[in-house]
Motif scaffolding. Structure first.
Motif, PDB file in Angstrom:
ATOM      1  N   UNK A  80      12.292 -14.380  -0.876  1.00 16.98           N
ATOM      2  CA  UNK A  80      12.959 -13.265  -0.193  1.00 16.98           C
ATOM      3  C   UNK A  80      11.937 -12.160   0.005  1.00 16.98           C
ATOM      4  N   UNK A  81      12.281 -11.179   0.846  1.00 14.65           N
ATOM      5  CA  UNK A  81      11.252 -10.266   1.353  1.00 14.65           C
ATOM      6  C   UNK A  81      10.754  -9.227   0.351  1.00 14.65           C
ATOM      7  N   UNK A  82      11.503  -8.942  -0.728  1.00 16.54           N
ATOM      8  CA  UNK A  82      10.972  -7.980  -1.691  1.00 16.54           C
ATOM      9  C   UNK A  82      11.303  -8.427  -3.102  1.00 16.54           C
ATOM     10  N   UNK A  83      10.620  -7.841  -4.084  1.00 17.02           N
ATOM     11  CA  UNK A  83      10.834  -8.179  -5.491  1.00 17.02           C
ATOM     12  C   UNK A  83      10.717  -9.676  -5.719  1.00 17.02           C
ATOM     13  N   UNK A  84       9.834 -10.335  -4.997  1.00 17.89           N
ATOM     14  CA  UNK A  84       9.664 -11.776  -5.228  1.00 17.89           C
ATOM     15  C   UNK A  84       8.182 -12.084  -5.302  1.00 17.89           C
TER      16      UNK A  84
ATOM     17  N   UNK B 170      -3.463   2.982  -0.621  1.00 16.07           N
ATOM     18  CA  UNK B 170      -3.417   4.002   0.433  1.00 16.07           C
ATOM     19  C   UNK B 170      -4.702   4.809   0.557  1.00 16.07           C
ATOM     20  N   UNK B 171      -5.685   4.527  -0.274  1.00 19.93           N
ATOM     21  CA  UNK B 171      -6.920   5.313  -0.223  1.00 19.93           C
ATOM     22  C   UNK B 171      -7.659   5.052   1.088  1.00 19.93           C
ATOM     23  N   UNK B 172      -8.143   6.108   1.766  1.00 20.94           N
ATOM     24  CA  UNK B 172      -8.787   5.906   3.075  1.00 20.94           C
ATOM     25  C   UNK B 172      -9.959   4.910   3.022  1.00 20.94           C
ATOM     26  N   UNK B 173     -10.753   4.946   1.934  1.00 18.42           N
ATOM     27  CA  UNK B 173     -11.896   4.015   1.856  1.00 18.42           C
ATOM     28  C   UNK B 173     -11.422   2.561   1.781  1.00 18.42           C
ATOM     29  N   UNK B 174     -10.305   2.352   1.109  1.00 20.63           N
ATOM     30  CA  UNK B 174      -9.773   0.978   0.979  1.00 20.63           C
ATOM     31  C   UNK B 174      -9.118   0.558   2.295  1.00 20.63           C
ATOM     32  N   UNK B 175      -8.316   1.457   2.849  1.00 18.31           N
ATOM     33  CA  UNK B 175      -7.618   1.098   4.107  1.00 18.31           C
ATOM     34  C   UNK B 175      -8.607   0.771   5.207  1.00 18.31           C
ATOM     35  N   UNK B 176      -9.678   1.550   5.248  1.00 20.16           N
ATOM     36  CA  UNK B 176     -10.635   1.377   6.333  1.00 20.16           C
ATOM     37  C   UNK B 176     -11.575   0.179   6.103  1.00 20.16           C
ATOM     38  N   UNK B 177     -12.094   0.066   4.893  1.00 17.61           N
ATOM     39  CA  UNK B 177     -13.153  -0.929   4.643  1.00 17.61           C
ATOM     40  C   UNK B 177     -12.668  -2.207   3.959  1.00 17.61           C
ATOM     41  N   UNK B 178     -11.507  -2.136   3.304  1.00 19.02           N
ATOM     42  CA  UNK B 178     -10.999  -3.314   2.593  1.00 19.02           C
ATOM     43  C   UNK B 178      -9.496  -3.493   2.888  1.00 19.02           C
ATOM     44  N   UNK B 179      -9.150  -3.607   4.175  1.00 21.29           N
ATOM     45  CA  UNK B 179      -7.717  -3.691   4.513  1.00 21.29           C
ATOM     46  C   UNK B 179      -7.016  -4.887   3.865  1.00 21.29           C
ATOM     47  N   UNK B 180      -7.773  -5.945   3.581  1.00 19.67           N
ATOM     48  CA  UNK B 180      -7.192  -7.121   2.924  1.00 19.67           C
ATOM     49  C   UNK B 180      -6.621  -6.738   1.555  1.00 19.67           C
ATOM     50  N   UNK B 181      -7.361  -5.889   0.829  1.00 24.78           N
ATOM     51  CA  UNK B 181      -6.919  -5.454  -0.496  1.00 24.78           C
ATOM     52  C   UNK B 181      -5.668  -4.578  -0.379  1.00 24.78           C
ATOM     53  N   UNK B 182      -5.704  -3.681   0.586  1.00 22.17           N
ATOM     54  CA  UNK B 182      -4.560  -2.802   0.811  1.00 22.17           C
ATOM     55  C   UNK B 182      -3.297  -3.636   1.092  1.00 22.17           C
ATOM     56  N   UNK B 183      -3.432  -4.611   2.003  1.00 20.47           N
ATOM     57  CA  UNK B 183      -2.276  -5.462   2.355  1.00 20.47           C
ATOM     58  C   UNK B 183      -1.762  -6.229   1.143  1.00 20.47           C
ATOM     59  N   UNK B 184      -2.685  -6.772   0.353  1.00 21.23           N
ATOM     60  CA  UNK B 184      -2.261  -7.591  -0.790  1.00 21.23           C
ATOM     61  C   UNK B 184      -1.511  -6.744  -1.817  1.00 21.23           C
ATOM     62  N   UNK B 185      -2.026  -5.535  -2.093  1.00 22.87           N
ATOM     63  CA  UNK B 185      -1.327  -4.677  -3.076  1.00 22.87           C
ATOM     64  C   UNK B 185       0.071  -4.347  -2.565  1.00 22.87           C
ATOM     65  N   UNK B 186       0.146  -3.992  -1.279  1.00 20.74           N
ATOM     66  CA  UNK B 186       1.444  -3.569  -0.728  1.00 20.74           C
ATOM     67  C   UNK B 186       2.431  -4.728  -0.590  1.00 20.74           C
ATOM     68  N   UNK B 187       1.931  -5.960  -0.685  1.00 21.88           N
ATOM     69  CA  UNK B 187       2.829  -7.129  -0.647  1.00 21.88           C
ATOM     70  C   UNK B 187       3.467  -7.379  -2.014  1.00 21.88           C
ATOM     71  N   UNK B 188       3.010  -6.653  -3.035  1.00 29.89           N
ATOM     72  CA  UNK B 188       3.487  -6.910  -4.399  1.00 29.89           C
ATOM     73  C   UNK B 188       4.537  -5.918  -4.854  1.00 29.89           C
ATOM     74  N   UNK B 189       5.456  -6.381  -5.680  1.00 32.11           N
ATOM     75  CA  UNK B 189       6.431  -5.547  -6.394  1.00 32.11           C
ATOM     76  C   UNK B 189       7.216  -4.644  -5.445  1.00 32.11           C
ATOM     77  N   UNK B 190       7.393  -3.371  -5.827  1.00 36.65           N
ATOM     78  CA  UNK B 190       8.129  -2.410  -4.997  1.00 36.65           C
ATOM     79  C   UNK B 190       7.351  -1.093  -5.059  1.00 36.65           C
ATOM     80  N   UNK B 191       7.721  -0.163  -4.188  1.00 34.81           N
ATOM     81  CA  UNK B 191       7.016   1.122  -4.178  1.00 34.81           C
ATOM     82  C   UNK B 191       7.063   1.789  -5.557  1.00 34.81           C
TER      83      UNK B 191
END
Ligand SMILES: Cc1cc2nc3c(=O)[nH]c(=O)nc-3n(C[C@H](O)[C@H](O)[C@H](O)COP(=O)(O)OP(=O)(O)OC[C@H]3O[C@@H](n4cnc5c(N)ncnc54)[C@H](O)[C@@H]3O)c2cc1C
Ligand code: SF4
Length: 330
Positions: A234-238, A79-100
């Protein structure tokens, strides 16, 4: 669970010195993987050194790139602004993992070092060369639907589970580590994790006692055209059956540079270099994406139960490249 002692490191050199003293001593970060493995009897350290409060949490601009603290939480990183803005691929990959909840606890260094989810590795009554070298590989002749199609050996066919690392491989990350006597070194991400070969017990090229301090990323030329695709049961925890981190840099209508890394297919993040090579200088269309995917998947060696990953991988590469070209939109 085996009894163990617990201490808190006061600083990085103190943590490294304590853990380096014995292979029985381990770093503890968020604990979301290590503690599970200890409860299952897969890991049996005699002592844990808690590093989670060390001052290694900063995420900051470097000249042209970025430095990410090993102890920053996955949530804060994504969720860091520098990552979201400049490295959105990293942001997406982290958020695709595990659970909040897990991402709130998990650290970046721990994420890189999470261990395989091979069920035979977790089941201590089964043979497993990674957990108990020399005992054999339960998955090779067993149920291997989730296992590798690239780079496996007769000793181990496991896959590496991190989503974050697949994006880091595509983004050409470098891992900075500190060892005993203050020695520091930088490991290019593609050399950080290992293929199993004859020593599947070694997941990475890190020496015992070396502490990951930061992860550095160079300037990202793919920020506007990148996408992380995760295909799972399945969509989460996988964990991923197959995942693809894709990035394109264009020169007019031609592809100047392409990045394709795959997860769920090998013992380490799999850089799809054949696909990348094929794409340079080509137009960014479906025909070329399909040929690039074909070039990569020709090297696949499926096991008895995971032949489906070859076609899935092919289609996932095409889809991720299409989404990347479209700025991540459908
Ligand atoms: C139910 C569940 C579902 C999950 N799903 C996913 C998923 O879909 N995708 C995904 O990518 N991950 C998934 N995970 C894994 C999760 O991302 C990892 O458990 C987490 O990232 C590990 O980080 P940690 O800080 O908790 O590590 P810890 O468990 O504390 O440590 C892991 C290992 O790293 C070592 N270590 C930690 N930090 C350092 C350091 N700085 N230097 C050197 N060594 C260090 C420890 O000694 C240990 O060996 C899942 C986990 C669970 C429990
Ligand atoms: S695939 Fe690797 S981790 Fe799984 S049982 Fe075989 S040796 Fe162990």
């Amino acid at each position: 669970m085996k009894q163990f002692s617990y201490s808190r490191a006061v600083d990085a050199p103190n943590a490294v010195q304590t853990v380096s003293a014995s292979r029985e001593i381990k770093f503890l970060a968020g604990g979301t993987n290590l503690i599970d493995l200890m409860k299952e009897g897969v890991e049996n350290p005699s002592a844990l050194v808690d590093i989670v409060r060390l001052n290694l949490k900063q995420i900051k601009n470097l000249s042209g790139g970025i430095s990410i603290g090993a102890l920053a939480k996955n949530t804060d990183t994504a969720n860091h602004p520098l990552i979201r803005q400049n490295y959105p691929l990293l942001s997406q990959a982290i958020l695709a993992g595990a659970s909040q909840q897990i991402r709130n606890m998990a650290t970046n260094g721990g994420n890189l070092l999470q261990r395989t989810r091979c069920p035979y590795f977790y089941e201590v009554t089964m043979p497993c060369n990674k957990r108990a070298p020399g005992t054999g590989c339960g998955a090779l002749e067993g149920i291997n639907r989730m296992h590798a199609i690239f780079g496996w050996s007769e000793k181990c066919v496991a896959v590496y589970p991190s989503d974050m690392s697949i994006a880091l491989a595509a983004l050409d990350a470098v891992v900075n580590v500190q060892g005993a006597n203050g020695q520091e070194r930088s490991i290019p991400f593609t050399n950080f994790h290992r293929l199993p070969g004859d020593n599947p017990e070694k997941d990475t090229n890190l020496n015992h006692g070396e502490l990951i301090t930061t992860i550095e990323l160079p300037k990202n030329n793919f920020a506007g055209k990148s996408y992380y695709l995760k295909v799972r049961d399945r969509a989460s925890y996988a964990f991923a059956l197959v995942s693809v981190a894709a990035g394109l840099e264009m020169d007019g209508s031609r592809i100047k540079q392409a990045r394709v890394a795959m997860g769920g297919v090998a013992h380490k993040p799999w850089r799809a270099t054949e696909a990348e090579k094929f794409l340079i200088g080509k137009t960014a269309d479906e025909t070329n994406f399909k040929q690039a995917a074909e070039a990569e998947m020709q090297q696949a060696r499926p096991l008895e139960h995971n032949e489906f990953k070859v076609d899935l991988g092919r289609r996932a590469i095409v889809h991720a490249l299409q989404k990347a070209m479209n700025g991540g939109r459908t």
